[in-house]
Scaffold this motif. Structure first.
Motif, PDB file in Angstrom:
ATOM      1  N   TRP A  93     132.362 -12.350  80.502  1.00  0.00           N
ATOM      2  CA  TRP A  93     131.590 -12.921  79.357  1.00  0.00           C
ATOM      3  C   TRP A  93     131.394 -11.691  78.348  1.00  0.00           C
ATOM      4  O   TRP A  93     131.278 -11.876  77.216  1.00  0.00           O
ATOM      5  N   GLU A  94     131.432 -10.654  78.718  1.00  0.00           N
ATOM      6  CA  GLU A  94     131.367  -9.378  77.789  1.00  0.00           C
ATOM      7  C   GLU A  94     132.257  -9.612  76.653  1.00  0.00           C
ATOM      8  O   GLU A  94     132.043  -9.092  75.565  1.00  0.00           O
ATOM      9  N   GLU A  95     133.558  -9.654  77.056  1.00  0.00           N
ATOM     10  CA  GLU A  95     134.773  -9.703  76.344  1.00  0.00           C
ATOM     11  C   GLU A  95     134.606 -10.957  75.243  1.00  0.00           C
ATOM     12  O   GLU A  95     134.666 -10.972  74.068  1.00  0.00           O
ATOM     13  N   THR A  96     134.214 -12.023  75.740  1.00  0.00           N
ATOM     14  CA  THR A  96     133.918 -13.374  75.131  1.00  0.00           C
ATOM     15  C   THR A  96     132.844 -13.099  74.015  1.00  0.00           C
ATOM     16  O   THR A  96     133.054 -13.365  72.965  1.00  0.00           O
ATOM     17  N   ARG A  97     131.857 -12.484  74.262  1.00  0.00           N
ATOM     18  CA  ARG A  97     130.756 -11.823  73.509  1.00  0.00           C
ATOM     19  C   ARG A  97     131.127 -11.165  72.132  1.00  0.00           C
ATOM     20  O   ARG A  97     130.927 -11.371  71.148  1.00  0.00           O
ATOM     21  N   TYR A  98     132.059 -10.264  72.730  1.00  0.00           N
ATOM     22  CA  TYR A  98     132.981  -9.289  71.590  1.00  0.00           C
ATOM     23  C   TYR A  98     133.547 -10.409  70.654  1.00  0.00           C
ATOM     24  O   TYR A  98     133.361 -10.189  69.344  1.00  0.00           O
ATOM     25  N   PHE A  99     134.339 -11.145  71.140  1.00  0.00           N
ATOM     26  CA  PHE A  99     135.070 -11.992  70.328  1.00  0.00           C
ATOM     27  C   PHE A  99     133.863 -12.952  69.283  1.00  0.00           C
ATOM     28  O   PHE A  99     134.268 -13.159  68.111  1.00  0.00           O
ATOM     29  N   ILE A 100     133.093 -13.292  69.857  1.00  0.00           N
ATOM     30  CA  ILE A 100     132.052 -14.137  69.158  1.00  0.00           C
ATOM     31  C   ILE A 100     131.327 -13.329  68.059  1.00  0.00           C
ATOM     32  O   ILE A 100     131.261 -13.605  66.926  1.00  0.00           O
ATOM     33  N   GLN A 101     131.096 -11.899  68.517  1.00  0.00           N
ATOM     34  CA  GLN A 101     130.431 -11.147  67.576  1.00  0.00           C
ATOM     35  C   GLN A 101     131.326 -10.796  66.368  1.00  0.00           C
ATOM     36  O   GLN A 101     130.975 -10.865  65.376  1.00  0.00           O
TER      37      GLN A 101
END
Length: 116
Positions: free
Chosen positions: A78-86
């Motif tokens: 989820w941290e990598e997912t949050r990176y792409f969202i950011q």
């Protein structure tokens, strides 16, 4: 607060003027939802780029004049997912597209070289 982003959730909940805080709530709700088909979409009100994020960490970057093209990756967490969202929230859509293409290519390269 007025933003240029919206969220649509697979359980028929939507948010206009979405913020990063709304995204964090959507992620937590998605993680807690029963069923593997839980997902949400993030869009921009004026641009034709959409992110679709599934509970299983599949991430789709949807684009094109009619949103008829897409890139798909599986994020590692989820941290990598949050990176792409950011990155999406910075409105650097082409940079985001390039990063997703690179991750997609590197995943294919790994699978090919590992004999899977």
């Amino acid at each position: 607060m007025k933003t240029e982003f919206w969220i649509e959730k697979s359980w028929n909940d939507s948010i206009d003027n979405a913020t990063i805080q709304d995204i964090n709530i959507a992620i937590e709700q998605t993680i807690k939802k029963d069923g593997e088909h839980s997902a949400f979409w993030i869009g921009h009100t004026e641009e034709e780029y959409v992110l679709k994020i599934h509970k299983n960490l599949d991430l789709f970057f949807i684009y094109g004049e009619n949103q008829n093209k897409q890139l798909t990756i599986k994020t590692d967490n989820w941290e990598e997912t949050r990176y792409f969202i950011q990155k999406y929230f910075t409105k650097d859509f082409l940079g985001l597209k390039n990063e997703i293409e690179l991750k997609s290519f590197s995943n294919c390269w790994f699978v090919y070289n590992s004999g899977k």
